[in-house]
Design a protein around this motif. Sequence first.
Motif, short mmCIF file in Angstrom:
data_model
loop_
_atom_site.label_atom_id
_atom_site.label_comp_id
_atom_site.label_asym_id
_atom_site.label_seq_id
_atom_site.Cartn_x
_atom_site.Cartn_y
_atom_site.Cartn_z
N PRO A 67 -1.64 -3.79 -8.23
CA PRO A 67 -3.07 -3.50 -7.73
C PRO A 67 -2.71 -3.54 -6.29
CG PRO A 67 -3.04 -5.56 -8.81
CD PRO A 67 -2.01 -5.28 -9.05
N ASP A 68 -2.42 -4.33 -5.37
CA ASP A 68 -2.47 -4.27 -4.06
C ASP A 68 -1.75 -2.86 -3.51
OD1 ASP A 68 0.07 -5.13 -5.23
OD2 ASP A 68 0.86 -5.93 -3.43
N LEU A 69 -0.79 -2.54 -4.34
CA LEU A 69 -0.17 -1.23 -3.72
C LEU A 69 -1.07 -0.16 -3.92
CD1 LEU A 69 2.31 0.50 -2.56
CD2 LEU A 69 3.24 0.23 -5.05
N TYR A 70 -1.64 -0.12 -5.17
CA TYR A 70 -2.54 1.10 -5.68
C TYR A 70 -3.58 1.00 -4.38
CZ TYR A 70 -5.04 4.21 -8.53
OH TYR A 70 -5.75 5.45 -8.95
N GLU A 71 -4.07 0.22 -4.17
CA GLU A 71 -5.41 -0.20 -3.26
C GLU A 71 -4.92 0.34 -1.86
OE1 GLU A 71 -8.63 -0.72 -1.10
OE2 GLU A 71 -8.50 -0.60 -3.41
N ASP A 72 -3.74 0.06 -1.19
CA ASP A 72 -3.44 0.44 -0.11
C ASP A 72 -3.09 1.85 -0.16
OD1 ASP A 72 -2.03 -0.17 2.43
OD2 ASP A 72 0.09 0.26 1.58
N LEU A 73 -2.39 2.36 -1.03
CA LEU A 73 -2.24 3.84 -1.17
C LEU A 73 -3.56 4.57 -1.19
CD1 LEU A 73 0.54 4.27 -3.92
CD2 LEU A 73 0.83 4.52 -1.48
N SER A 74 -4.54 4.10 -1.77
CA SER A 74 -5.88 4.75 -1.84
C SER A 74 -6.42 4.97 -0.31
CB SER A 74 -6.87 3.92 -2.72
OG SER A 74 -7.11 2.94 -1.90
N GLN A 75 -5.86 4.11 0.61
CA GLN A 75 -6.32 4.46 2.05
C GLN A 75 -6.08 5.81 2.69
OE1 GLN A 75 -8.57 1.96 3.08
NE2 GLN A 75 -8.07 1.30 0.92
N ALA A 76 -5.04 6.40 2.02
CA ALA A 76 -4.18 7.63 2.75
C ALA A 76 -5.05 8.96 2.41
CB ALA A 76 -2.87 7.62 2.23
N LYS A 77 -5.10 10.09 3.41
CA LYS A 77 -5.65 11.22 3.02
C LYS A 77 -4.75 12.10 2.21
CE LYS A 77 -4.62 13.81 7.41
NZ LYS A 77 -5.36 14.72 8.27
N ILE A 78 -3.50 11.90 2.20
CA ILE A 78 -2.59 12.49 1.27
C ILE A 78 -1.36 11.73 1.16
CG2 ILE A 78 -1.59 14.10 2.90
CD1 ILE A 78 -1.47 16.31 0.77
N ILE A 79 -0.84 11.74 -0.26
CA ILE A 79 0.44 10.89 -0.19
C ILE A 79 1.50 12.02 -0.61
CG2 ILE A 79 1.59 9.12 -1.46
CD1 ILE A 79 -1.26 8.12 -2.49
N PHE A 80 2.73 12.04 -0.08
CA PHE A 80 3.82 13.01 -0.46
C PHE A 80 4.72 12.21 -1.19
CE2 PHE A 80 2.10 15.06 3.44
CZ PHE A 80 1.97 16.47 2.99
N PHE A 81 4.90 12.65 -2.47
CA PHE A 81 5.84 11.85 -3.30
C PHE A 81 7.24 12.81 -3.33
CE2 PHE A 81 2.00 9.96 -4.79
CZ PHE A 81 2.22 8.65 -5.30
N LYS A 82 8.25 12.09 -2.95
CA LYS A 82 9.52 12.99 -2.66
C LYS A 82 10.53 12.91 -3.85
CE LYS A 82 10.50 15.14 -0.02
NZ LYS A 82 11.63 14.98 0.76
N GLY A 83 10.79 14.04 -4.47
CA GLY A 83 12.16 13.96 -5.20
C GLY A 83 11.89 13.94 -6.77
N ASP A 84 12.89 14.06 -7.36
CA ASP A 84 12.92 14.00 -9.06
C ASP A 84 12.37 12.83 -9.70
OD1 ASP A 84 13.67 16.18 -10.80
OD2 ASP A 84 14.51 14.50 -11.63
#
Length: 439
Positions: free
Chosen positions: A347-364
């Motif tokens: 949940p700590d990571l999820y909460e941290d990522l929620s602060q971004a305006k966009i998240i780029f997920f790279k690769g397969d």
Amino acid sequence: MSADGERPEPLSGKDEGSFAYLTIRDRLPVILTKVIDLVHRRASAFLKENQQEQTEDSKLVIAKLSKLRYEMKTNKPLMLMEDDRPDVRIWNATINNSKSLVDEDKVASFTGAWLIVECYMYRKIYEAFALSELHQSFDPFQGQKEASFKGLQDSAISLAEFLHHSMDNSPVAGDDGNNVKNTFDTLLQFCLWGNRCDLSISSGEITADHGAGHTSHLQHMKENIIVDNSQDVWDVTHNNKNTRIDFILDNSGFELFTDLCFAEFLLHANLAKVIHLHTKQIPWFVSDASVKDVHWMAEQMKSSSNKCLSQLGSRWLQHFQDGSFLLQSHQFWTLAQDFSQMKSIAPDLYEDLSQAKIIFFKGDLNYRKLVGDRKWPHTTHFTDALWGFLPAPLCSLRTLKADVQVGLSPGQDDHLEAISKEWMTSGSYAVIQYAHHTG
């Protein structure tokens, strides 16, 4: 989501002839064999130098890796983790709770979910070194990762010069949106195709499309982008005033270089003030980027005889210092869980990522984890396949190297199948897929 509220079953080696089956049967043993051969060579070198302790230590690592290869090839049950890394409890619960897709037996290489089996192998490779006395921090893939970047110097120089020219001639966002958007689109596509240099797909062989280093080639590649939501990606990046953008990195080497070139432009164009770069904590899927790999690349660039590359390397090292490039690692990225489970497991990571305006997920691999690596109908909506995972607007940049794909229009898969039977696995096709909260 499916009518009964359940996701389809995972891709698996139980389907003989499937890409998952062929990967488990052919590619994974080759990768393991290469690691074993590398440690054998180390043991021989130690023996020549009369370093008895190192020689014996190497042999113990080889024994563990050989046992792993035998168990995987002969479909033996997955074994529990035995080292003392903090993720062991989660890993062992995963192994104990995983269901065989064939019978009531314990989960094994060809009967378990492909995603779990493949992640398990890399985690077990790590364990073989972690349990040794003298190889605990050894990265068996380091040489391949470094060689893959050195082998693409011409492409890196070409892209560095393009970036340099673009930033010299491109005003910041707000002055001339078109000029900025054109460069944004070009660099987004470099990011997309950069992972044609994926070492886990070629079983550690260094292969690359050298043409990917030249912008003229991108026009030709564009027709192979089968879902292109780049306008949505531009809109949120350009219009949202949030100044944080995240990259969930994939491969080191040239792909990582393209990611950081894009990140550099985002800073230059005032589209972001801080870029969070998420790396792996342990050697993973042959070529995945660690913090060490990122620093190594920037240092290599700094010492280049090419002025553009050298200046860029110095600038990135400065960004690491001042925090405008923020390197982050979390153990979740090297678990077998798909991202729909992040909220409950990390949940700590999820909460941290929620602060971004966009998240780029790279690769397969990141794409497989986004959509659960399951047998979705190809027309399933991308957001539905995320199964509730949406901490912030997100964009998947992926060349297709596994037999899972969602978000296609009706009949599009039949059309692609008619062109190429291997459209889902050849790496020739790509997607720029975007999802955000509605309402």
